[in-house]
Design a protein around this motif. Structure first.
Motif, short mmCIF file in Angstrom:
data_model
loop_
_atom_site.label_atom_id
_atom_site.label_comp_id
_atom_site.label_asym_id
_atom_site.label_seq_id
_atom_site.Cartn_x
_atom_site.Cartn_y
_atom_site.Cartn_z
N LEU A 165 -139.14 -38.92 62.41
CA LEU A 165 -138.87 -38.05 61.27
C LEU A 165 -137.67 -37.14 61.51
CD1 LEU A 165 -142.50 -37.18 60.18
CD2 LEU A 165 -140.90 -38.75 59.06
N GLY A 166 -137.52 -36.66 62.74
CA GLY A 166 -136.35 -35.86 63.06
C GLY A 166 -135.06 -36.65 62.96
N TRP A 167 -135.14 -37.91 63.38
CA TRP A 167 -133.97 -38.80 63.36
C TRP A 167 -133.61 -39.22 61.93
CZ3 TRP A 167 -134.02 -44.17 62.17
CH2 TRP A 167 -132.83 -44.83 62.43
N ILE A 168 -134.59 -39.51 61.11
CA ILE A 168 -134.35 -40.05 59.77
C ILE A 168 -134.03 -38.95 58.75
CG2 ILE A 168 -136.74 -40.02 58.85
CD1 ILE A 168 -134.49 -43.05 58.53
N ALA A 169 -134.27 -37.71 59.07
CA ALA A 169 -134.20 -36.61 58.10
C ALA A 169 -132.89 -36.53 57.31
CB ALA A 169 -134.45 -35.28 58.80
N ASP A 170 -131.77 -36.83 57.94
CA ASP A 170 -130.48 -36.69 57.24
C ASP A 170 -129.89 -38.01 56.78
OD1 ASP A 170 -129.85 -37.70 59.73
OD2 ASP A 170 -128.18 -36.33 60.09
N LYS A 171 -130.69 -39.07 56.83
CA LYS A 171 -130.22 -40.39 56.40
C LYS A 171 -130.40 -40.55 54.89
CE LYS A 171 -129.77 -41.85 60.74
NZ LYS A 171 -129.79 -40.63 61.49
N PRO A 172 -129.55 -41.37 54.25
CA PRO A 172 -129.69 -41.60 52.81
C PRO A 172 -130.98 -42.37 52.50
CG PRO A 172 -127.95 -42.98 53.72
CD PRO A 172 -128.41 -42.07 54.82
N PRO A 173 -131.46 -42.29 51.25
CA PRO A 173 -132.73 -42.92 50.88
C PRO A 173 -132.83 -44.41 51.19
CG PRO A 173 -132.03 -41.46 49.14
CD PRO A 173 -130.91 -41.52 50.14
N ASP A 174 -131.74 -45.16 51.05
CA ASP A 174 -131.82 -46.61 51.28
C ASP A 174 -131.33 -47.01 52.67
OD1 ASP A 174 -133.00 -47.59 48.88
OD2 ASP A 174 -131.15 -47.03 47.85
N PHE A 175 -131.30 -46.06 53.61
CA PHE A 175 -130.89 -46.36 54.98
C PHE A 175 -131.84 -47.37 55.60
CE2 PHE A 175 -131.32 -45.52 59.53
CZ PHE A 175 -130.00 -45.68 59.94
N HIS A 176 -131.27 -48.29 56.37
CA HIS A 176 -132.07 -49.30 57.06
C HIS A 176 -131.57 -49.46 58.49
CE1 HIS A 176 -134.41 -52.84 57.92
NE2 HIS A 176 -133.31 -53.40 58.37
N ALA A 177 -132.46 -49.63 59.42
CA ALA A 177 -132.14 -49.92 60.81
C ALA A 177 -133.31 -50.72 61.37
CB ALA A 177 -131.95 -48.63 61.59
N PRO A 178 -133.06 -51.51 62.40
CA PRO A 178 -134.19 -52.24 63.02
C PRO A 178 -135.26 -51.28 63.51
CG PRO A 178 -132.08 -53.05 63.85
CD PRO A 178 -131.79 -51.80 63.04
#
Length: 88
Positions: free
Chosen positions: A70-83
């Motif tokens: 959650l700390g890592w994803i917090a500033d990513k855009p809504p449709d961000f994808h990563a493995p």
């Protein structure tokens, strides 16, 4: 605008539905999630673990691996994808 049940960021174009109490354990209710959030939940916890004590969003967010995510994803855009890495 609806927010993701796990990370609370706005949802993007892709939405997946998660059973807080796994369907295999009798769960019927569903909540909206980003695909990456959904994959992280299932890569981190088994259905048995989810059923035993991680049905509640706040408790799930407190899990150490989920909290790091959650700390890592917090500033990513809504449709961000990563493995998504599975637990070992």
């Amino acid at each position: 605008m609806t927010a993701c049940w796990l990370c609370r960021r706005p949802l993007g174009d892709r939405v997946e539905w998660h059973h807080p109490l796994p369907k295999s354990r009798g769960g019927r209710d569903v909540v909206p999630l980003h695909p990456i959030c959904h994959r992280t939940i299932h890569a981190t916890l088994s259905n048995a673990e989810l059923a035993r004590g991680h049905r509640d969003a706040d408790r799930l967010r407190a899990h150490p691996a989920i909290a790091r995510f959650l700390g890592w994803i917090a500033d990513k855009p809504p449709d961000f994808h990563a493995p998504t890495r599975r637990r070992h």
